[in-house]
Motif scaffolding. Structure first.
Motif, short mmCIF file in Angstrom:
data_model
loop_
_atom_site.label_atom_id
_atom_site.label_comp_id
_atom_site.label_asym_id
_atom_site.label_seq_id
_atom_site.Cartn_x
_atom_site.Cartn_y
_atom_site.Cartn_z
N LEU A 118 36.60 45.92 39.59
CA LEU A 118 37.83 45.20 39.89
C LEU A 118 37.57 44.21 41.01
CD1 LEU A 118 40.97 45.32 39.16
CD2 LEU A 118 41.17 46.53 41.32
N LEU A 119 37.90 42.93 40.76
CA LEU A 119 37.79 41.89 41.79
C LEU A 119 39.14 41.77 42.48
CD1 LEU A 119 35.96 39.10 39.77
CD2 LEU A 119 34.95 40.80 41.31
N SER A 120 39.12 41.73 43.80
CA SER A 120 40.37 41.63 44.53
C SER A 120 40.17 40.93 45.87
CB SER A 120 40.94 43.03 44.79
OG SER A 120 42.11 42.96 45.55
N ILE A 164 34.35 43.36 34.08
CA ILE A 164 34.69 42.86 35.41
C ILE A 164 36.06 42.20 35.26
CG2 ILE A 164 34.10 41.24 37.26
CD1 ILE A 164 31.16 41.55 36.37
N THR A 165 37.03 42.67 36.03
CA THR A 165 38.39 42.14 35.90
C THR A 165 39.00 41.81 37.25
OG1 THR A 165 40.60 42.55 34.98
CG2 THR A 165 39.45 44.45 35.86
N ASP A 166 39.77 40.74 37.25
CA ASP A 166 40.56 40.39 38.43
C ASP A 166 41.72 41.37 38.52
OD1 ASP A 166 41.40 38.96 40.66
OD2 ASP A 166 42.49 37.48 39.49
N GLY A 191 44.75 43.50 36.12
CA GLY A 191 43.55 44.31 36.07
C GLY A 191 43.78 45.79 36.25
N LEU A 192 44.75 46.16 37.08
CA LEU A 192 45.04 47.56 37.29
C LEU A 192 45.66 48.17 36.04
CD1 LEU A 192 44.42 49.13 39.83
CD2 LEU A 192 46.81 48.95 40.46
N GLY A 193 46.63 47.48 35.46
CA GLY A 193 47.26 47.96 34.22
C GLY A 193 46.26 48.04 33.08
N PHE A 194 45.39 47.04 33.00
CA PHE A 194 44.34 47.03 31.99
C PHE A 194 43.44 48.26 32.15
CE2 PHE A 194 39.82 45.93 31.34
CZ PHE A 194 39.81 45.81 29.96
N THR A 195 43.01 48.52 33.38
CA THR A 195 42.15 49.67 33.65
C THR A 195 42.83 50.96 33.25
OG1 THR A 195 41.04 48.52 35.47
CG2 THR A 195 40.91 50.92 35.47
N GLN A 196 44.10 51.10 33.59
CA GLN A 196 44.84 52.31 33.24
C GLN A 196 44.91 52.50 31.73
OE1 GLN A 196 48.28 51.21 35.55
NE2 GLN A 196 47.81 52.70 37.14
N MET A 197 45.10 51.41 30.98
CA MET A 197 45.14 51.51 29.52
C MET A 197 43.79 51.97 28.97
SD MET A 197 47.32 48.27 28.10
CE MET A 197 47.13 48.81 26.39
N VAL A 198 42.71 51.40 29.49
CA VAL A 198 41.37 51.79 29.03
C VAL A 198 41.12 53.26 29.32
CG1 VAL A 198 38.88 51.45 29.39
CG2 VAL A 198 40.40 49.46 29.21
N ARG A 199 41.40 53.70 30.53
CA ARG A 199 41.14 55.09 30.91
C ARG A 199 42.05 56.07 30.16
NH1 ARG A 199 36.70 53.18 32.14
NH2 ARG A 199 36.17 52.76 34.31
N ARG A 200 43.28 55.67 29.89
CA ARG A 200 44.23 56.52 29.16
C ARG A 200 43.71 56.86 27.76
NH1 ARG A 200 48.86 53.37 29.06
NH2 ARG A 200 48.77 53.48 31.30
#
Length: 130
Positions: free
Chosen positions: A104-106, A67-69, A77-86
């Motif tokens: 994603l919390l927003s 769970i990420t802000d 959080g968006l950049g983090f998600t992209q790194m994980v998925r990449r």
């Protein structure tokens, strides 16, 4: 800053036995989220203050869910998600499971914000306050 009482753990709850990583730069918000997760049965809740710290914690924590802000200083959080998925395409030894569900919390609930998050690989978007 006040302490949050840890909610009673429900070992039969919907998150029973899960390890969850919470990424947020506000410790107050982390406390609230941890209370909700433990009350729902989470076995372990680890925390990170930004995406870079979270990346470093993925292998040792082995979370079932993240769970990420969205908005945080540094790696958000968006950049983090992209790194994980990449890591599904270009393996990264720091990321053991690039398919880990990411919530994603927003505070931004627009259809465009949700679409942007989905394209980045977010599993679900939860609008704050939750």
């Amino acid at each position: 800053m006040g302490q949050h009482p840890i909610a009673a753990r429900d070992d039969t709850g919907p998150l029973s036995g899960l390890r969850i990583l919470v990424v947020d730069d506000h410790t107050f918000t982390i406390g609230l989220i941890k209370d909700v997760l433990y009350a729902a049965g989470a076995a372990q809740v680890d925390t990170a203050l930004d995406g870079a710290e979270a990346i470093a914690m993925l292998r040792p924590c082995q979370p079932h869910m993240i769970i990420t802000d969205w908005r945080m200083p540094g790696l958000d959080g968006l950049g983090f998600t992209q790194m994980v998925r990449r890591a599904a395409v270009t393996p990264d030894s720091r990321i053991p499971d690039p398919q880990t569900p990411i919530v994603l919390l927003s505070a931004h609930a627009s259809a465009r914000a949700v679409e942007t998050a989905r394209r980045a690989g977010v599993t679900e978007v939860v609008v704050k306050p939750f």
